[in-house]
Design a protein around this motif. Sequence first.
Motif, PDB file in Angstrom:
ATOM      1  N   GLY A  17      11.202 -10.681   1.358  1.00  0.00           N
ATOM      2  CA  GLY A  17      10.690  -9.372   0.943  1.00  0.00           C
ATOM      3  C   GLY A  17      10.369  -9.332  -0.532  1.00  0.00           C
ATOM      4  O   GLY A  17       9.350  -8.764  -0.948  1.00  0.00           O
ATOM      5  N   CYS A  18      11.230  -9.954  -1.338  1.00  0.00           N
ATOM      6  CA  CYS A  18      11.007 -10.009  -2.790  1.00  0.00           C
ATOM      7  C   CYS A  18       9.778 -10.854  -3.120  1.00  0.00           C
ATOM      8  O   CYS A  18       8.900 -10.429  -3.889  1.00  0.00           O
ATOM      9  CB  CYS A  18      12.251 -10.588  -3.461  1.00  0.00           C
ATOM     10  SG  CYS A  18      12.178 -10.600  -5.260  1.00  0.00           S
ATOM     11  N   ILE A  19       9.690 -12.036  -2.521  1.00  0.00           N
ATOM     12  CA  ILE A  19       8.572 -12.944  -2.798  1.00  0.00           C
ATOM     13  C   ILE A  19       7.251 -12.336  -2.321  1.00  0.00           C
ATOM     14  O   ILE A  19       6.229 -12.416  -3.017  1.00  0.00           O
ATOM     15  CB  ILE A  19       8.812 -14.306  -2.120  1.00  0.00           C
ATOM     16  CG1 ILE A  19       9.997 -15.019  -2.779  1.00  0.00           C
ATOM     17  CG2 ILE A  19       7.567 -15.185  -2.202  1.00  0.00           C
ATOM     18  CD1 ILE A  19      10.446 -16.252  -2.029  1.00  0.00           C
ATOM     19  N   ASN A  20       7.257 -11.718  -1.141  1.00  0.00           N
ATOM     20  CA  ASN A  20       6.028 -11.116  -0.626  1.00  0.00           C
ATOM     21  C   ASN A  20       5.496 -10.027  -1.541  1.00  0.00           C
ATOM     22  O   ASN A  20       4.288  -9.888  -1.731  1.00  0.00           O
ATOM     23  CB  ASN A  20       6.265 -10.536   0.773  1.00  0.00           C
ATOM     24  CG  ASN A  20       6.171 -11.587   1.854  1.00  0.00           C
ATOM     25  OD1 ASN A  20       5.629 -12.664   1.650  1.00  0.00           O
ATOM     26  ND2 ASN A  20       6.719 -11.278   3.020  1.00  0.00           N
ATOM     27  N   THR A  21       6.390  -9.238  -2.104  1.00  0.00           N
ATOM     28  CA  THR A  21       5.964  -8.137  -2.971  1.00  0.00           C
ATOM     29  C   THR A  21       5.393  -8.655  -4.279  1.00  0.00           C
ATOM     30  O   THR A  21       4.391  -8.140  -4.776  1.00  0.00           O
ATOM     31  CB  THR A  21       7.156  -7.203  -3.267  1.00  0.00           C
ATOM     32  OG1 THR A  21       7.671  -6.708  -2.029  1.00  0.00           O
ATOM     33  CG2 THR A  21       6.719  -6.022  -4.130  1.00  0.00           C
ATOM     34  N   ILE A  22       5.997  -9.696  -4.833  1.00  0.00           N
ATOM     35  CA  ILE A  22       5.541 -10.233  -6.114  1.00  0.00           C
ATOM     36  C   ILE A  22       4.307 -11.109  -5.938  1.00  0.00           C
ATOM     37  O   ILE A  22       3.352 -11.023  -6.714  1.00  0.00           O
ATOM     38  CB  ILE A  22       6.657 -11.048  -6.788  1.00  0.00           C
ATOM     39  CG1 ILE A  22       7.864 -10.156  -7.079  1.00  0.00           C
ATOM     40  CG2 ILE A  22       6.165 -11.690  -8.084  1.00  0.00           C
ATOM     41  CD1 ILE A  22       9.067 -10.904  -7.615  1.00  0.00           C
ATOM     42  N   VAL A  23       4.315 -11.942  -4.905  1.00  0.00           N
ATOM     43  CA  VAL A  23       3.244 -12.926  -4.736  1.00  0.00           C
ATOM     44  C   VAL A  23       2.714 -12.960  -3.312  1.00  0.00           C
ATOM     45  O   VAL A  23       1.529 -12.775  -3.057  1.00  0.00           O
ATOM     46  CB  VAL A  23       3.746 -14.353  -5.089  1.00  0.00           C
ATOM     47  CG1 VAL A  23       2.595 -15.340  -5.009  1.00  0.00           C
ATOM     48  CG2 VAL A  23       4.385 -14.400  -6.458  1.00  0.00           C
ATOM     49  N   GLY A  24       3.593 -13.184  -2.354  1.00  0.00           N
ATOM     50  CA  GLY A  24       3.224 -13.529  -0.987  1.00  0.00           C
ATOM     51  C   GLY A  24       3.921 -14.842  -0.649  1.00  0.00           C
ATOM     52  O   GLY A  24       4.480 -15.501  -1.516  1.00  0.00           O
ATOM     53  N   GLY A 224      11.995  -6.022  -0.842  1.00  0.00           N
ATOM     54  CA  GLY A 224      10.786  -5.343  -1.298  1.00  0.00           C
ATOM     55  C   GLY A 224      11.043  -4.427  -2.473  1.00  0.00           C
ATOM     56  O   GLY A 224      10.238  -4.348  -3.411  1.00  0.00           O
ATOM     57  N   VAL A 225      12.178  -3.740  -2.434  1.00  0.00           N
ATOM     58  CA  VAL A 225      12.567  -2.869  -3.559  1.00  0.00           C
ATOM     59  C   VAL A 225      12.776  -3.697  -4.824  1.00  0.00           C
ATOM     60  O   VAL A 225      12.284  -3.360  -5.906  1.00  0.00           O
ATOM     61  CB  VAL A 225      13.846  -2.081  -3.210  1.00  0.00           C
ATOM     62  CG1 VAL A 225      14.326  -1.293  -4.431  1.00  0.00           C
ATOM     63  CG2 VAL A 225      13.592  -1.145  -2.037  1.00  0.00           C
ATOM     64  N   ILE A 226      13.510  -4.808  -4.680  1.00  0.00           N
ATOM     65  CA  ILE A 226      13.770  -5.691  -5.823  1.00  0.00           C
ATOM     66  C   ILE A 226      12.472  -6.287  -6.347  1.00  0.00           C
ATOM     67  O   ILE A 226      12.216  -6.327  -7.555  1.00  0.00           O
ATOM     68  CB  ILE A 226      14.746  -6.812  -5.422  1.00  0.00           C
ATOM     69  CG1 ILE A 226      16.108  -6.229  -5.022  1.00  0.00           C
ATOM     70  CG2 ILE A 226      14.922  -7.812  -6.569  1.00  0.00           C
ATOM     71  CD1 ILE A 226      17.033  -7.246  -4.401  1.00  0.00           C
ATOM     72  N   GLY A 227      11.622  -6.749  -5.427  1.00  0.00           N
ATOM     73  CA  GLY A 227      10.370  -7.381  -5.819  1.00  0.00           C
ATOM     74  C   GLY A 227       9.451  -6.454  -6.588  1.00  0.00           C
ATOM     75  O   GLY A 227       8.792  -6.877  -7.550  1.00  0.00           O
ATOM     76  N   ALA A 228       9.400  -5.191  -6.178  1.00  0.00           N
ATOM     77  CA  ALA A 228       8.554  -4.232  -6.889  1.00  0.00           C
ATOM     78  C   ALA A 228       9.054  -3.993  -8.311  1.00  0.00           C
ATOM     79  O   ALA A 228       8.259  -3.895  -9.256  1.00  0.00           O
ATOM     80  CB  ALA A 228       8.498  -2.912  -6.115  1.00  0.00           C
TER      81      ALA A 228
END
Length: 255
Positions: A17-24, A224-228
Amino acid sequence: MSLTEILLITLAGVAAGCINTIVGSGTLVTFPTLLAFGYPAVPANISNSVGLVAGGISGSWGYRAEVSEARARLKQFMPMSLLGGITGALLLIWLPPSAFKAIVPTLIIIGIVLVVIGPWLQKRAAAKHLDASQEMSRPRRIALRAGIFAAGVYGGYFGAAQGVLLMGLMSAMLSDPLQRLNGIKNILSLIVNAVAAVTFIIVSFDNVRWTVALLIAIGAFIGGVIGAKVGRRLPPWLLRTVIVIVGVVALTQMF
């Protein structure tokens, strides 16, 4: 399912979720994790796609300020991602797993190259006064929409490095700030994952491992929260560097 399996799958969901939000490319964390625990490839891929929708929701919400500035762009691009995601999901169900093996690495390489040369291409676009308030030429608009559709097909089929492809494509053809493009990428990726998940549930319900999907969803939502929070603080040069590194790692794993 053991406690260790529950913990590791959930943590993989957080990372994805973190990687997807920052990059994919978060799928490159969760998919191998599921394979390592003995899940067959197709059910693992389908369950992963269903679970990662939650991370797309939280990550997109974290980028809501950037997304609100890109409504005109999204109106143009969202239908292409919708159609692409459905097409890719159906291809996963109908075609053998080897069908995209030759093209996937090539697409990722193209995405990485586009991200690297993005600043130069953006300068050229700015010199021609091509910004968010102006219409692109018809051929350029068609090419961009076709590329977004193709990325959606790929995302619905497998999904790893879909963000790299989208960021490479948009940074090469648009002069919008990189963080705004990242917000657009999150929305488009969410649409692809969501419609693919719905398609899988309708057409291939038996292949969904619901416990796995739930664990990934819980982890991905947190990620996702962390990644944003992290991604929105990265300067453009660092964000590009992260995209390139993740893309290279994706290539290494696929080869």
